[in-house]
Scaffold this motif. Structure first.
Motif, short mmCIF file in Angstrom:
data_model
loop_
_atom_site.label_atom_id
_atom_site.label_comp_id
_atom_site.label_asym_id
_atom_site.label_seq_id
_atom_site.Cartn_x
_atom_site.Cartn_y
_atom_site.Cartn_z
N GLU A 72 -71.52 58.21 -14.74
CA GLU A 72 -72.99 58.23 -14.65
C GLU A 72 -73.58 57.38 -15.78
O GLU A 72 -74.57 56.68 -15.59
CB GLU A 72 -73.51 59.67 -14.74
CG GLU A 72 -73.14 60.49 -13.52
CD GLU A 72 -73.63 61.93 -13.56
OE1 GLU A 72 -73.23 62.71 -12.69
OE2 GLU A 72 -74.42 62.29 -14.46
N ILE A 120 -73.75 53.73 -15.12
CA ILE A 120 -74.92 53.40 -14.27
C ILE A 120 -76.21 53.42 -15.11
O ILE A 120 -77.06 52.53 -15.02
CB ILE A 120 -75.02 54.39 -13.09
CG1 ILE A 120 -73.78 54.24 -12.19
CG2 ILE A 120 -76.31 54.19 -12.31
CD1 ILE A 120 -73.65 55.29 -11.11
N VAL A 129 -72.63 54.18 -5.38
CA VAL A 129 -73.40 55.37 -5.75
C VAL A 129 -74.87 55.17 -5.37
O VAL A 129 -75.47 54.13 -5.69
CB VAL A 129 -73.28 55.65 -7.27
CG1 VAL A 129 -74.02 56.92 -7.66
CG2 VAL A 129 -71.82 55.74 -7.68
N VAL A 176 -78.34 56.13 -6.29
CA VAL A 176 -78.96 56.69 -7.49
C VAL A 176 -80.41 57.05 -7.16
O VAL A 176 -81.24 56.17 -6.92
CB VAL A 176 -78.89 55.68 -8.67
CG1 VAL A 176 -79.37 56.32 -9.97
CG2 VAL A 176 -77.46 55.15 -8.84
N MET A 195 -77.46 61.67 -8.57
CA MET A 195 -76.66 60.57 -8.02
C MET A 195 -75.70 61.11 -6.96
O MET A 195 -75.22 62.23 -7.09
CB MET A 195 -75.82 59.90 -9.11
CG MET A 195 -76.64 59.40 -10.27
SD MET A 195 -75.63 58.56 -11.48
CE MET A 195 -76.83 58.38 -12.81
N GLY A 235 -72.34 63.53 -10.04
CA GLY A 235 -73.26 64.40 -9.31
C GLY A 235 -72.77 65.81 -9.09
O GLY A 235 -73.34 66.55 -8.29
#
Ligand code: KG4
Ligand code: ZN
Length: 336
Positions: free
Chosen positions: A113, A116, A143, A145, A151, A335
């Motif tokens: 995460e 990202i 992914v 988002v 996510m 997530g």
């Protein structure tokens, strides 16, 4: 009062610390572990030992260059996973002792995460919802988002990660570790259509990169039988051809994902997003398909603590803290 967070990254073979103040990254100190080079890949036990050696000096440097006193820190953030268990334990244990001694809360961060969320360090940042292709040594994921903290993985590799395909190809060619940047460098001067390798096509938005590794193995074995210097003679073309195939596979599913979800805000993240061929292909697609493409600066592509700090800032705003009884997760999912 400002929100000042010290963040620690120790999931694989980079020991890194960063301080963020009210969402602004003040520094990003990274100690790369050269000890793995002669083994052609990361040796987990050596990685943990090197983290033990590097972590305190790296953190001292991050605090010193931030201009803050450690008493001004509001929280300590750390990578909880995914990663190598021994490496993660070094960072988590330090974070606990540090947070306990200062009486401040801890924030756990998911490494993928954070890759990202590195997109929110520099501006302009992608607009929600966006699709991020995360490509690293251990992961290849598409992914969706939806927000800084929401996510969903909509596609992923069913076997090897694309970074592994780069690294294993390089190893087969006798190139030094880490292989991805070497393939990238030689590919610049090669013909991407010189040799063809099979494109795998998995169901839905999933990937497979184990086939190309075997294809490269047999290809090199057969060519070397005819010409013992085949690799040296054709290094640029081999690298360009393998890279072309890997990028083509990545783009096929990215295009499909963008179409299915009707999204044209597209980002890439993770170590392989440093690849020049991938960056160029995305720029090309952005004009062809009307995508708005977001590519992180090189410093934030490979493992670094600034991305952990950025993710921690959003969690702090949402008051998401963890207890001192937390333990690392080698296989932490996005997530979840
Ligand atoms: O995100 P990262 O630093 O660590 C993991 O979380 O895995 O990614 C490391 C991966 C390695 O496989 C490395 O070879 C690859 O990223 N990589 C590249 C390039 N720079 C790093 N692959 C292709 N081209 C590059 N320029
Ligand atoms: Zn990473």
């Amino acid at each position: 009062m400002k929100i000042n967070i010290l963040a620690i990254e120790s999931s694989c073979d980079e020991t890194s610390a960063s301080v963020i103040s009210d969402g602004k990254i003040l520094n990003n100190i990274v100690a790369t572990q050269s000890v793995h080079e002669k083994y052609g890949g990361v040796v987990p036990e050596l990685a943990s030992r090197a983290h033990q050696q590097h972590l305190v000096p790296v953190i001292q440097e991050a605090i010193k260059t931030s201009g803050l006193d450690k008493k001004e820190l509001s929280a300590v953030a750390f990578t909880r996973g995914p990663g190598l268990m021994g490496s993660l334990l070094v960072g988590v244990s330090f974070a606990k002792a540090f947070a306990y001694s200062l009486g401040i809360p801890m924030i756990e961060v998911n490494h993928m995460e954070a890759h990202i969320l590195a997109h929110f360090i520099d501006h302009p940042a992608p607009l929600f919802p966006f699709i991020c292709l995360t490509v690293s040594g251990g992961h290849t994921q598409l992914v969706l988002v939806k927000s800084h903290l929401e996510m969903e993985v909509i596609g992923e590799t069913l076997d090897d990660a694309v970074g592994e395909a780069f690294d294993k190809t390089a190893k087969l060619m006798g190139l030094p570790y880490p292989g991805g940047p070497m393939i990238d460098k030689f590919a610049l001067n090669g013909d991407p259509k010189a040799y063809s390798f099979p494109l795998s096509d998995m169901p839905d938005l999933n990937y497979s990169f184990s086939g190309i590794k075997t294809a490269v193995l047999y290809f090199l074995r057969d060519r070397l039988k005819e010409n013992a210097t085949f690799i040296d003679d054709n290094k640029n073309d081999i690298c360009a051809s393998v890279q072309y195939t890997l990028i083509k596979m990545l783009m096929q599913k990215l295009k499909k994902a963008a179409k299915i979800h009707r999204i044209n805000e597209i980002a890439i993240a993770g170590g392989v997003s440093a690849n020049l061929g991938l960056r160029a292909e995305l720029e090309k697609l952005s004009s062809e398909l009307g995508w708005k493409v977001y590519i992180p600066s090189f410093e934030y592509c490979t493992d670094n603590a600034a991305m952990i700090a950025m993710a921690a800032h959003f969690k702090f705003l949402n008051q998401e803290f963890c207890g001192l009884d937390i333990s690392p997760l080698a296989k932490m999912k996005i997530g979840k």
